[in-house]
Write a protein that holds these residues in place. Structure first.
Motif, PDB file in Angstrom:
ATOM      1  N   ARG A  31      -3.440   2.461  -4.830  1.00 43.49           N
ATOM      2  CA  ARG A  31      -3.875   3.498  -3.902  1.00 43.49           C
ATOM      3  C   ARG A  31      -2.913   4.680  -3.906  1.00 43.49           C
ATOM      4  N   ARG A  32      -3.367   5.734  -3.268  1.00 37.87           N
ATOM      5  CA  ARG A  32      -2.539   6.906  -2.969  1.00 37.87           C
ATOM      6  C   ARG A  32      -2.603   7.103  -1.471  1.00 37.87           C
ATOM      7  N   CYS A  33      -1.771   8.017  -0.954  1.00 35.64           N
ATOM      8  CA  CYS A  33      -1.687   8.238   0.489  1.00 35.64           C
ATOM      9  C   CYS A  33      -1.652   9.729   0.777  1.00 35.64           C
ATOM     10  N   VAL A 115      -7.724   6.520  -1.804  1.00 39.33           N
ATOM     11  CA  VAL A 115      -6.741   7.323  -1.096  1.00 39.33           C
ATOM     12  C   VAL A 115      -6.796   6.917   0.376  1.00 39.33           C
ATOM     13  N   VAL A 116      -5.647   6.456   0.914  1.00 40.34           N
ATOM     14  CA  VAL A 116      -5.606   6.058   2.323  1.00 40.34           C
ATOM     15  C   VAL A 116      -5.145   7.230   3.180  1.00 40.34           C
ATOM     16  N   ASP A 117      -5.596   7.254   4.408  1.00 44.96           N
ATOM     17  CA  ASP A 117      -5.290   8.332   5.339  1.00 44.96           C
ATOM     18  C   ASP A 117      -3.948   8.078   6.004  1.00 44.96           C
ATOM     19  N   GLY A 118      -2.876   8.579   5.389  1.00 39.77           N
ATOM     20  CA  GLY A 118      -1.540   8.434   5.939  1.00 39.77           C
ATOM     21  C   GLY A 118      -1.215   9.476   6.990  1.00 39.77           C
ATOM     22  N   VAL A 119      -2.013  10.544   7.076  1.00 43.86           N
ATOM     23  CA  VAL A 119      -1.826  11.553   8.105  1.00 43.86           C
ATOM     24  C   VAL A 119      -2.128  10.936   9.471  1.00 43.86           C
ATOM     25  N   ARG A 120      -3.175  10.127   9.522  1.00 44.11           N
ATOM     26  CA  ARG A 120      -3.549   9.400  10.744  1.00 44.11           C
ATOM     27  C   ARG A 120      -3.143   7.937  10.565  1.00 44.11           C
ATOM     28  N   HIS A 121      -1.839   7.707  10.481  1.00 42.44           N
ATOM     29  CA  HIS A 121      -1.278   6.381  10.201  1.00 42.44           C
ATOM     30  C   HIS A 121      -1.664   5.391  11.299  1.00 42.44           C
ATOM     31  N   ALA A 132      -9.324   7.727   2.903  1.00 42.92           N
ATOM     32  CA  ALA A 132      -9.532   9.171   2.987  1.00 42.92           C
ATOM     33  C   ALA A 132     -10.347   9.688   1.816  1.00 42.92           C
ATOM     34  N   GLY A 133     -10.648   8.834   0.859  1.00 43.58           N
ATOM     35  CA  GLY A 133     -11.418   9.259  -0.297  1.00 43.58           C
ATOM     36  C   GLY A 133     -11.051   8.453  -1.521  1.00 43.58           C
TER      37      GLY A 133
END
Length: 146
Positions: A31-33, A115-121, A132-133
């Motif tokens: 994954r990516r973040c 892609v994981v949503d690291g902004v909204r951890h 996140a996509g």
């Protein structure tokens, strides 16, 4: 087989840092973040089991960086600057490992990377992790022949 643990060897660009990573589910956790740090470094990572990163050489040249809550610790080679792995904020007993540092792999080997949503951890929102996509890699004539 899902849940299969695999040990992969890795190193930084200059070879000063060499390590082994025992992966949770081999490459299936890729994954990516989107957090500010991951977004800027652009790394593709996989998960290592608790205590699953063992530095074989170069521990003395590894340096680390922490920001925001200072829970996650990001490790990189002080000589070549390459990020090798990090201790996770979501589970400080677990590590993320830079796929580009693992022997025989490239982040461009994968057609799609979640892609994981690291902004909204999840530790900030109290909600489960969100996807996140998907980052899609479309081979060009140049990369298809490598």
């Amino acid at each position: 087989m899902a849940g299969e643990r695999t040990i992969r060897k890795g190193q930084c660009h200059c070879g000063a840092v060499r390590f082994e990573a025992e992966l949770v589910d081999d490459l299936n956790t890729i994954r990516r973040c989107t957090c500010s740090y991951c977004r800027m470094r652009g790394a593709v990572v996989v998960s290592a089991v608790t205590g699953g990163v063992r530095v074989l050489e170069g521990a003395e040249v590894l340096t680390s960086y922490r920001f925001n809550t200072r829970t996650a610790e990001h490790f990189f080679c002080s000589r070549c600057g390459i990020y090798t792995h990090h201790q996770r904020r979501s589970d400080p007993l677990q590590y993320g490992v830079n796929v580009a540092c693992l022997e025989g792999l490239s982040p461009f080997d994968f057609e799609a990377v979640p892609v994981v949503d690291g902004v909204r951890h999840p530790n900030d929102t109290g909600q489960p992790a969100r996807q996140a996509g998907i980052l899609r890699f479309i081979p060009t004539d140049e990369t298809a022949n490598q």
